[in-house]
Design an enzyme around this catalytic site. Structure first.
Site: not given
Length: 448
Positions: A220-222, A245, A343
């Site tokens: 994911g993001i971060g 994603e 997602g």
């Protein structure tokens, strides 16, 4: 005799002001995704704020400020709806100037094609190639579906945008385009790397213990995904695959370190599969005309059935809060929308379908409150108004800096015990009392 490609281009080329003039009150206008945010058209349309009423502007995670919204503080001319909040969307949402559109990401393209009726689509693209195609560059998740449904299609050319190879649906032909605007050619948004803390690093170490040679990864993001990516790059893991994603800088580092080959993937072997990219210029340069990467719509990348076809999928995502019933909140704090479902749900479900797969919810055990005190992110019940991102029925693994807990096939009291075991030690006794009050604790439970 038909017109040449260059003749079609010249005929359809216009100024941003001429393109914005086609918009009428009540129109629904899609204005792109992520790093591919239109600029010249936005500025030109903003100048018409006094002439228009209730024009609905739709984006997916708008990264740069919308001049249309800034020009209309009463939200009478332009109504901005966003499929996923960035920090910008959150800021404007709190002012009542942006609204979130709930979705399960892999269903997004289908939802557009079934239920949306966009009047105009305006998307940022690469320059037209020799075959007459404009490439959607770093953002392909829902753009193709909007283009199929729109009455008019306007492209805004950006010479700085990388040409991202497909995949599927990564381009649009000049014959399908109504207007061509040549934009200011601004560099794409540079996403600064989020900095982690000691707790993030300890969580990353637990994640690394769950990875194997041949794993297919989704980050994911971060800060945490960045740390995991750095640790993978420095590890001796072999033949990792990518099906994600979001493609970020950390994937470039892992690939260049030789960790990513995709050789053991069951589908799209050898390809780094994604639906959008967001990062630094290093990432955009890596993507440009690179056949090792393949961009697809979200209906492919995020479909749990597709995700599950690859072996050993490890999906690594963050959360804001999780309760003793193992309900996961990753997008809101109370009713305040922070981001969106994105997602996360897709990949938690997809990883579980994968042979040897693991869907991870990673969460720091504590956070600092506004008054400076420390609170637990593992709570008895979710805060009032909080949105559930992952229902307890789909939660697989939960990871904090204190360990990893697998939740499948566990009863409510077994889940509560497993969560309390990885909560911050200062909060465990109170959480036991809370679990007893909620009826999800047995007296025979081991004390943590």
């Amino acid at each position: 005799m038909g017109r040449t490609l260059n003749e079609q281009y010249i005929e359809k080329r216009c100024t941003a002001e001429q393109a914005a003039a086609v918009i009428q009150s009540g129109d629904v206008v899609f204005m792109g995704e992520f790093a591919q945010g239109v600029e010249a058209f936005d500025a030109a349309l903003a100048l018409r704020a006094g002439q228009l009423r209730e024009v609905v502007l739709i984006t997916t995670t708008r990264a740069k400020p919308l001049k249309c919204v800034e020009a209309d503080p009463t939200r009478s001319a332009f109504i901005w709806n966003d499929w996923h909040f960035s920090g910008l969307g959150r800021k404007y949402g709190e002012k009542g100037l942006a609204s979130y559109i709930p979705l399960c990401y892999h269903q997004g393209p289908q939802s557009v094609e079934l239920y949306e009726a966009p009047d105009v689509v305006v998307v940022q693209v690469t320059p037209m190639d020799a075959k007459g195609f404009f490439n959607f560059s770093t953002s392909c998740s829902m753009t193709p579906s909007y283009c199929r449904k729109a009455r008019r299609i306007i492209v805004e050319v950006n010479t700085q945008a990388p040409r991202c190879l497909g995949g599927l649906d990564e381009s649009i032909h000049i014959s399908k385009v109504d207007r061509v605007v040549e934009g200011p050619n601004s560099p794409l948004l540079q996403l600064p790397a989020a900095q982690g803390n000691d707790a993030d690093r300890r969580i990353a170490e637990h994640v690394m213990a769950l990875l194997e040679d041949g794993s297919t990864i989704q980050l994911g993001i971060g800060a945490l995904p960045n740390i995991v990516g750095a640790m993978i790059a420095q590890s001796d893991l072999k033949d990792l695959g990518v099906h994600t994603e979001m493609l970020a800088d950390s994937y470039v580092d892992m690939y260049e370190a030789g960790r990513i080959t995709g050789r053991r993937k069951a589908i799209d072997r050898g390809k780094m599969v994604y639906t959008f990219a967001l990062g630094s210029q290093k990432l955009y340069d890596f993507l440009d005309n690179n056949p090792v990467t393949a961009i697809f719509p979200a209906s492919y990348t995020n479909d749990p059935a597709v995700i599950g076809r690859n072996p050993k999928v490890v999906a690594i995502n963050n959360a804001i809060e999780i309760d003793l019933f193992t309900q996961v909140a990753s997008e809101s704090a109370g009713p305040r929308q922070i981001s969106g479902t994105g997602g996360q749900l897709d990949f938690i479900m997809g990883a579980y379908k994968s042979e040897g797969g693991k869907g991870l919810i990673c969460i720091n055990s504590t956070y600092r409150k506004k008054d400076g005190s420390i609170g637990s992110r593992i709570v008895p019940t979710l805060s009032a108004g909080t949105i559930v991102t992952c229902p307890r029925s789909v939660v697989h693994y939960v990871v904090t800096e204190y360990g990893c807990a697998q939740m499948k096939a566990k009863s409510t009291w077994q889940r509560a015990e497993a969560l309390i075991n990885i909560a911050h030690p200062d909060f465990r006794e109170q959480l036991i009392q809370d679990a007893q009050a909620l009826g999800v604790w047995r007296q025979s439970n081991k004390r943590v």
